[in-house]
Scaffold this active site. Structure first.
Site, PDB file in Angstrom:
ATOM      1  N   CYS A   2       0.626  -1.330  -0.236  1.00 24.44           N
ATOM      2  CA  CYS A   2      -0.324  -0.067  -0.372  1.00 24.44           C
ATOM      3  C   CYS A   2       1.095   1.261   0.019  1.00 24.44           C
ATOM      4  O   CYS A   2       2.322   1.163   0.544  1.00 24.44           O
ATOM      5  CB  CYS A   2      -0.727   0.136   1.253  1.00 24.44           C
ATOM      6  SG  CYS A   2      -1.812  -1.526   1.376  1.00 24.44           S
ATOM      7  N   GLY A  28      -1.021   0.433  -4.883  1.00 26.12           N
ATOM      8  CA  GLY A  28      -2.307   0.140  -4.718  1.00 26.12           C
ATOM      9  C   GLY A  28      -3.609   0.453  -5.427  1.00 26.12           C
ATOM     10  O   GLY A  28      -4.085   1.774  -5.601  1.00 26.12           O
ATOM     11  N   ASN A 101       1.114   0.690   5.808  1.00 23.63           N
ATOM     12  CA  ASN A 101       1.801  -0.307   4.876  1.00 23.63           C
ATOM     13  C   ASN A 101       2.026  -1.667   4.993  1.00 23.63           C
ATOM     14  O   ASN A 101       3.788  -1.426   6.140  1.00 23.63           O
ATOM     15  CB  ASN A 101       2.164   0.480   3.747  1.00 23.63           C
ATOM     16  CG  ASN A 101       2.927  -0.175   2.806  1.00 23.63           C
ATOM     17  OD1 ASN A 101       4.602   0.293   2.592  1.00 23.63           O
ATOM     18  ND2 ASN A 101       3.097  -1.824   2.369  1.00 23.63           N
ATOM     19  N   GLY A 102       1.763  -2.659   5.140  1.00 23.34           N
ATOM     20  CA  GLY A 102       2.183  -3.509   5.350  1.00 23.34           C
ATOM     21  C   GLY A 102       1.637  -4.621   5.745  1.00 23.34           C
ATOM     22  O   GLY A 102       1.060  -4.879   5.095  1.00 23.34           O
ATOM     23  N   TYR A 257      10.115  -4.488  -8.088  1.00 24.44           N
ATOM     24  CA  TYR A 257       8.541  -4.302  -8.761  1.00 24.44           C
ATOM     25  C   TYR A 257       8.351  -2.686  -7.795  1.00 24.44           C
ATOM     26  O   TYR A 257       7.962  -2.030  -9.320  1.00 24.44           O
ATOM     27  CB  TYR A 257       8.608  -5.960  -8.594  1.00 24.44           C
ATOM     28  CG  TYR A 257       6.681  -5.229  -9.431  1.00 24.44           C
ATOM     29  CD1 TYR A 257       6.588  -4.772 -10.267  1.00 24.44           C
ATOM     30  CD2 TYR A 257       5.719  -5.314  -7.449  1.00 24.44           C
ATOM     31  CE1 TYR A 257       4.958  -4.908 -10.922  1.00 24.44           C
ATOM     32  CE2 TYR A 257       4.470  -4.754  -8.277  1.00 24.44           C
ATOM     33  CZ  TYR A 257       4.393  -4.623 -10.143  1.00 24.44           C
ATOM     34  OH  TYR A 257       2.876  -5.037 -10.245  1.00 24.44           O
ATOM     35  N   THR A 303       8.203  -1.660 -15.813  1.00 21.15           N
ATOM     36  CA  THR A 303       8.653  -1.959 -15.425  1.00 21.15           C
ATOM     37  C   THR A 303      10.246  -1.987 -15.578  1.00 21.15           C
ATOM     38  O   THR A 303      11.119  -1.579 -14.559  1.00 21.15           O
ATOM     39  CB  THR A 303       8.508  -2.449 -13.607  1.00 21.15           C
ATOM     40  OG1 THR A 303       7.237  -1.957 -13.621  1.00 21.15           O
ATOM     41  CG2 THR A 303       9.327  -2.877 -12.437  1.00 21.15           C
ATOM     42  N   ASP A 365      12.181  -9.386 -18.603  1.00 16.35           N
ATOM     43  CA  ASP A 365      11.007  -8.926 -17.604  1.00 16.35           C
ATOM     44  C   ASP A 365      11.962  -8.572 -16.057  1.00 16.35           C
ATOM     45  O   ASP A 365      12.684  -9.140 -15.939  1.00 16.35           O
ATOM     46  CB  ASP A 365       9.421  -9.636 -17.639  1.00 16.35           C
ATOM     47  CG  ASP A 365       8.523  -8.918 -16.794  1.00 16.35           C
ATOM     48  OD1 ASP A 365       8.414  -7.526 -16.569  1.00 16.35           O
ATOM     49  OD2 ASP A 365       7.753  -9.653 -16.962  1.00 16.35           O
ATOM     50  N   ASP A 366      10.885  -7.288 -15.481  1.00 17.60           N
ATOM     51  CA  ASP A 366      11.552  -7.598 -14.013  1.00 17.60           C
ATOM     52  C   ASP A 366      11.519  -8.732 -12.915  1.00 17.60           C
ATOM     53  O   ASP A 366      12.775  -8.641 -12.430  1.00 17.60           O
ATOM     54  CB  ASP A 366      11.334  -6.331 -12.978  1.00 17.60           C
ATOM     55  CG  ASP A 366      10.090  -6.491 -13.092  1.00 17.60           C
ATOM     56  OD1 ASP A 366       8.387  -5.911 -13.408  1.00 17.60           O
ATOM     57  OD2 ASP A 366       9.171  -7.100 -11.964  1.00 17.60           O
TER      58      ASP A 366
HETATM   59  O1  LIG Z   1       4.627 -13.295 -12.842  1.00 17.85           O
HETATM   60  P1  LIG Z   1       3.525 -12.554 -13.047  1.00 17.85           P
HETATM   61  O2  LIG Z   1       2.786 -13.267 -12.160  1.00 17.85           O
HETATM   62  O3  LIG Z   1       2.515 -12.144 -14.298  1.00 17.85           O
HETATM   63  O4  LIG Z   1       3.666 -11.190 -11.755  1.00 17.85           O
HETATM   64  C1  LIG Z   1       5.071 -10.223 -12.565  1.00 17.85           C
HETATM   65  C2  LIG Z   1       4.684  -9.873 -14.214  1.00 17.85           C
HETATM   66  O5  LIG Z   1       3.995  -8.457 -13.313  1.00 17.85           O
HETATM   67  C3  LIG Z   1       4.530  -7.976 -13.233  1.00 17.85           C
HETATM   68  O6  LIG Z   1       3.851  -6.660 -14.125  1.00 17.85           O
HETATM   69  P2  LIG Z   1       2.832  -5.427 -13.969  1.00 17.85           P
HETATM   70  O7  LIG Z   1       1.738  -5.434 -14.955  1.00 17.85           O
HETATM   71  O8  LIG Z   1       2.073  -5.218 -12.563  1.00 17.85           O
HETATM   72  O9  LIG Z   1       3.161  -3.828 -14.099  1.00 17.85           O
HETATM   73  P3  LIG Z   1       3.878  -2.612 -15.006  1.00 17.85           P
HETATM   74  O10 LIG Z   1       3.457  -1.880 -15.687  1.00 17.85           O
HETATM   75  O11 LIG Z   1       4.719  -2.015 -13.542  1.00 17.85           O
HETATM   76  O12 LIG Z   1       5.151  -3.876 -15.033  1.00 17.85           O
HETATM   77  C4  LIG Z   1       5.527  -7.679 -12.826  1.00 17.85           C
HETATM   78  O13 LIG Z   1       6.677  -6.090 -13.961  1.00 17.85           O
HETATM   79  C5  LIG Z   1       5.047  -8.713 -14.233  1.00 17.85           C
HETATM   80  O14 LIG Z   1       5.986  -8.299 -15.225  1.00 17.85           O
HETATM   81  N1  LIG Z   2      -0.155  -3.947   1.212  1.00 17.27           N
HETATM   82  C1  LIG Z   2      -0.468  -3.160   2.034  1.00 17.27           C
HETATM   83  O1  LIG Z   2       0.255  -2.974   2.959  1.00 17.27           O
HETATM   84  C2  LIG Z   2      -1.308  -3.930   3.064  1.00 17.27           C
HETATM   85  C3  LIG Z   2      -1.559  -3.635   4.160  1.00 17.27           C
HETATM   86  C4  LIG Z   2      -2.744  -4.068   4.943  1.00 17.27           C
HETATM   87  N2  LIG Z   2      -2.027  -5.450   5.356  1.00 17.27           N
HETATM   88  C5  LIG Z   2      -3.926  -4.561   4.159  1.00 17.27           C
HETATM   89  O2  LIG Z   2      -4.177  -5.527   3.202  1.00 17.27           O
HETATM   90  O3  LIG Z   2      -4.945  -3.476   3.704  1.00 17.27           O
HETATM   91 MG   LIG Z   3       5.426  -6.147 -15.883  1.00 17.62          MG
END
Ligand SMILES: O=P(O)(O)OC[C@H]1O[C@H](OP(=O)(O)OP(=O)(O)O)[C@H](O)[C@@H]1O
Ligand SMILES: NC(=O)CC[C@H](N)C(=O)O
Ligand SMILES: [Mg+2]
Length: 504
Positions: A2, A28, A101-102, A257, A303, A365-366
């Site tokens: 978050c 989020g 957040n957490g 990420y 990313t 990919d990242d």
């Molecule tokens: O293996 P997966 O479960 O698919 O997860 C990994 C992927 O999800 C994320 O991208 P995302 O679309 O969330 O965001 P981005 O546009 O910032 O890359 C991350 O950058 C990878 O591309």
């Molecule tokens: N991603 C988060 O930081 C989540 C905060 C909290 N655990 C919730 O679920 O709202």
């Molecule tokens: Mg991605």
């Protein structure tokens, strides 16, 4: 993951909180909320949705006050119900509101203790509402009606003793001020900034430094692990280390990420670390794949773009943006359900035929988490006419669940869990697959702050920094939050009736 924001200002703060939340939206997409204090009264607006959809002009006009906090949510506990959107409110003592957040790891124990010993009711299944009530309980133990900074710090020190997990938190206490604190391992990020105005200084805390930039606050420093910073309503700052044995162990996945590249976390540039990840991975590719004939390096937006560009530079091969990203679709990984994630990849990304036709492409990919993105993207590359499709991940194999605020609760849903590179390569349908080594990832992030000796790397190595996670815990978590269970709880969540808020 978050995003949180808090401001103690000299004039109305709602618009700056809104602006801060907007630039933290990548953390989020499920729910957003702001609470301000005006005339000793909380003013709250929270709902499911993006920042731009949750707050309309009529809400902003009602969110009066010179002090306020905000939150954008990606659920990692409880449900996606709007009743679990943050900030949370508790009336006692003083009147409290909190954004977190957490993720707390001793949820069950805390819930029982709160009911049996502290006699406090928690109305939702959110771990953040528990955190608020633990803080409330500790503040209620103090002797003074007018809290002193020492009272606040003693309370936070006691919160640290009771609570385990990851928590970057900001809370407001009516009639007193705002307090920001970070878990003793510093797993989740938190920064603090200052803005000079004609009426004096204003202060802001936020999950990432990019929120300070967007609101014209000057970065002052990171909140230290275990530290609390208390800003009184009249603009005084007090800070204190409240943890017994703090240790700096930031979550490495923020750099891979979660965080925006233009943020700096714990003195480490997110962008710089991604470039360095590209450098290290490029070196590994050059060494291990010297016989491969790669024509072009293509990132999987968004990313991985900075990483892929550096790999192309390293290999001296052209870099091409072969996939176009639909800017109106958000991040797929932080979407709540697997079905939605799957559908969104195809809606979000489309191939430019000319960059693939008859070529050997290296897709970068990242990270590969569930494999949702990689599997579909490789299919798209082949459909666009690629001869060979090689795939590189800037993070190592993700084999273990996360318990500190990333929604990866089930090992079985992770494509690399119990599998070697060849098996993963076959499942996602690549011709060759390569992952970054963990030592190289750590070195890439540490480069701008060698003082950080340790990172929270549990998703890669299964070592949980809070020392409270065993196989039994992970099995219970899996049962409670795997895809099927989450679908069920979220269906039931619709029937949870929200407590009153400012509403639509
Ligand atoms: O293996 P997966 O479960 O698919 O997860 C990994 C992927 O999800 C994320 O991208 P995302 O679309 O969330 O965001 P981005 O546009 O910032 O890359 C991350 O950058 C990878 O591309
Ligand atoms: N991603 C988060 O930081 C989540 C905060 C909290 N655990 C919730 O679920 O709202
Ligand atoms: Mg991605």
């Amino acid at each position: 993951m978050c995003g949180i924001v808090g401001i103690v200002g000299n004039t109305s703060v709602a618009q700056s909180i809104y602006d801060g939340l907007t630039v933290l939206q990548h953390r989020g997409q499920d729910a957003a909320g702001i609470v301000t204090i005006n005339d000793n009264t909380f003013r709250l607006r929270k709902a499911n949705g993006l920042v731009k959809d949750v707050f309309h002009t009529r809400h902003m006009l009602r969110l009066q006050g010179n002090i306020g906090i905000g939150h954008i949510r990606y659920p990692t506990a409880g449900t996606s119900s709007s009743s679990e959107a943050q900030p949370f409110y508790a009336n006692s003592p003083f009147g409290l509101a909190l954004a977190h957040n957490g993720n707390l790891t001793n949820y069950a124990e805390l819930k029982q203790w709160l009911f049996e010993s502290a006699r406090r009711h928690v109305n939702t299944t959110s771990d953040s509402e528990l955190l608020l009530n633990i803080l409330g309980h500790e503040l209620a133990q103090t002797e003074h009606l007018n809290l002193t900074p020492d009272d606040v710090f003693t309370s936070i020190a006691n919160v640290h003793k009771r609570v385990r997990g990851g928590y970057a938190t900001v809370a407001m206490i009516i009639g007193h001020g705002m307090v920001a604190f970070r878990d003793p391992n510093g797993i989740r990020p938190l920064v603090f900034g200052k803005r000079e105005t004609d009426k004096g200084a204003e202060y802001m805390v936020a999950s990432e430094s990019v929120a300070l930039d967007a609101c014209d606050f000057e970065f002052v420093r990171d909140v230290a692990p275990g530290e609390a910073i208390y800003f009184t309503e009249d603009g005084k700052i007090h800070s204190q280390q409240c943890a017994e044995a703090p240790s700096y162990s930031p979550c490495i996945f923020e750099f891979v990420y979660f965080a925006r590249p233009d943020s700096t976390i714990d003195k480490m540039s997110v962008y710089g670390s991604r470039v360095e990840m590209g450098k290290k991975l490029g070196e590994k590719i050059a060494k291990e794949w010297d016989d491969l004939d790669i024509d072009v390096v293509i990132p999987i937006p968004e990313t991985s773009c900075d990483i892929a560009l550096q790999i192309a530079h390293q290999l001296d091969i052209p870099y091409r943006q072969g996939f176009v990203k639909n800017r109106y679709i958000g991040r797929t990984f932080i979407m709540p359900g697997q079905e939605m994630r799957k559908k969104s990849v195809r809606r979000k990304l489309n191939a430019i035929g000319a960059e693939f036709k008859g070529k050997n492409v290296l897709l970068v990919d990242d990270s590969v988490v569930r494999g949702t993105t990689s599997e579909q993207i490789i299919e798209m590359a082949r459909a666009a006419g690629a001869k060979k499709v090689y795939f590189a991940s800037a993070a190592p194999e993700i084999r273990f669940p996360n318990v500190y605020g990333i929604d990866m609760p089930s090992a079985n849903e992770l494509i690399a869990h119990g599998r070697e590179v060849e098996d993963i390569c076959e499942i996602i349908g690549a011709d060759e697959l390569i992952f970054q080594d963990i030592e190289d990832l750590v070195a890439a992030v540490r480069i701008s702050n060698p003082e950080i000796k340790r990172f929270e790397t549990s998703v890669f190595d299964g070592v949980y920094i809070t020392n409270d996670i065993d196989q039994g815990y992970l099995e219970e978590l899996d049962a409670a939050r795997n895809n099927e269970s989450k679908e069920q709880t979220d269906k039931n969540a619709d029937s949870i009736i929200d407590l009153h808020n400012e509403g639509a």
